[in-house]
Design a protein around this motif. Structure first.
Motif, short mmCIF file in Angstrom:
data_model
loop_
_atom_site.label_atom_id
_atom_site.label_comp_id
_atom_site.label_asym_id
_atom_site.label_seq_id
_atom_site.Cartn_x
_atom_site.Cartn_y
_atom_site.Cartn_z
N ARG A 35 -8.01 -1.08 -3.65
CA ARG A 35 -7.71 -1.13 -2.47
C ARG A 35 -6.53 -3.05 -1.93
NH1 ARG A 35 -12.50 -2.80 1.20
NH2 ARG A 35 -13.38 -3.29 -0.27
N LEU A 36 -6.01 -2.80 -0.79
CA LEU A 36 -5.29 -3.87 -1.45
C LEU A 36 -5.97 -5.54 -1.03
CD1 LEU A 36 -2.25 -5.17 -0.47
CD2 LEU A 36 -2.77 -5.15 1.82
N SER A 78 1.62 0.92 -9.93
CA SER A 78 0.47 2.11 -8.83
C SER A 78 -0.27 1.73 -9.48
CB SER A 78 0.72 2.56 -8.27
OG SER A 78 2.29 3.19 -8.22
N VAL A 135 0.88 -1.42 0.49
CA VAL A 135 0.04 0.41 -0.13
C VAL A 135 0.88 0.86 -0.54
CG1 VAL A 135 -1.10 1.20 1.40
CG2 VAL A 135 -1.73 -1.07 1.51
N ASN A 136 0.66 2.65 -1.23
CA ASN A 136 1.14 3.21 -1.15
C ASN A 136 0.22 4.64 -1.09
OD1 ASN A 136 3.14 5.53 -1.49
ND2 ASN A 136 3.50 4.69 -3.65
N SER A 151 -0.44 -3.63 4.95
CA SER A 151 -0.42 -3.17 4.33
C SER A 151 0.76 -3.87 3.29
CB SER A 151 0.56 -1.84 4.55
OG SER A 151 0.26 -0.44 5.16
N HIS A 152 1.01 -5.08 3.49
CA HIS A 152 1.59 -6.04 2.81
C HIS A 152 1.05 -7.27 2.03
CE1 HIS A 152 4.68 -3.04 2.46
NE2 HIS A 152 4.66 -2.77 4.17
N GLN A 161 -1.49 -12.46 3.23
CA GLN A 161 -0.73 -11.06 4.11
C GLN A 161 -0.44 -10.90 5.20
OE1 GLN A 161 -4.72 -8.62 3.91
NE2 GLN A 161 -3.91 -7.12 4.84
N HIS A 186 -3.45 5.67 -1.35
CA HIS A 186 -4.12 5.35 -2.35
C HIS A 186 -4.10 4.03 -2.63
CE1 HIS A 186 -6.88 7.69 0.58
NE2 HIS A 186 -6.48 9.18 0.49
N TYR A 187 -3.14 3.91 -3.21
CA TYR A 187 -2.63 3.13 -4.21
C TYR A 187 -1.86 2.09 -3.94
CZ TYR A 187 -3.52 7.28 -7.89
OH TYR A 187 -3.97 7.88 -7.93
N VAL A 188 -1.86 0.68 -4.71
CA VAL A 188 -1.23 -0.34 -4.30
C VAL A 188 -0.18 -0.78 -5.52
CG1 VAL A 188 -1.43 -2.55 -4.61
CG2 VAL A 188 -3.03 -1.98 -3.42
#
Length: 102
Positions: free
Chosen positions: A29-30, A25, A10-11, A48-49, A44, A13-15
């Motif tokens: 959502r993740l 990117s 996650v970065n 965020s990863h 997961q 609002h982007y993945v």
């Protein structure tokens, strides 16, 4: 970018989607990005990863924290919530930890 997945991160609002062919990117959502991995074996490891199992090279512990060393050279943090699942996955220890254990 069609190549084996390495990781999702996650970065804002982007993945960030990292594959063996590079990185891009996506505005997603993740949880939705994970659903789109088409059954690629992975897990997961943090809110965020997400990591692909085959892309994990080693697991490293430092001061109670766990990190995964990935095939693209990056280190991915593992949150305490996901730590038991990651440790149960049986990833090999990092080179430094192997040497210390001997």
């Amino acid at each position: 970018m069609r190549a084996p997945l390495i990781r999702l991160a996650v970065n804002d609002h982007y993945v960030d989607v990292v594959t063996e062919a590079g990185q891009t990117s996506l505005l997603i959502r993740l949880a939705d990005a994970i659903a789109e991995t088409e059954g690629a074996p992975g897990l997961q490891v943090h809110r965020s990863h997400w990591v692909a199992r085959e892309a994990v090279r080693a697991m490293r512990k430092e001061k109670g924290r766990v990190f995964l060393e990935m095939s693209d050279g990056e280190e991915v943090p593992v949150s305490r919530t996901y730590q038991p699942r990651v440790e149960a996955a049986g990833f090999p220890p990092s080179g430094a930890e192997r040497m210390a254990a001997q």
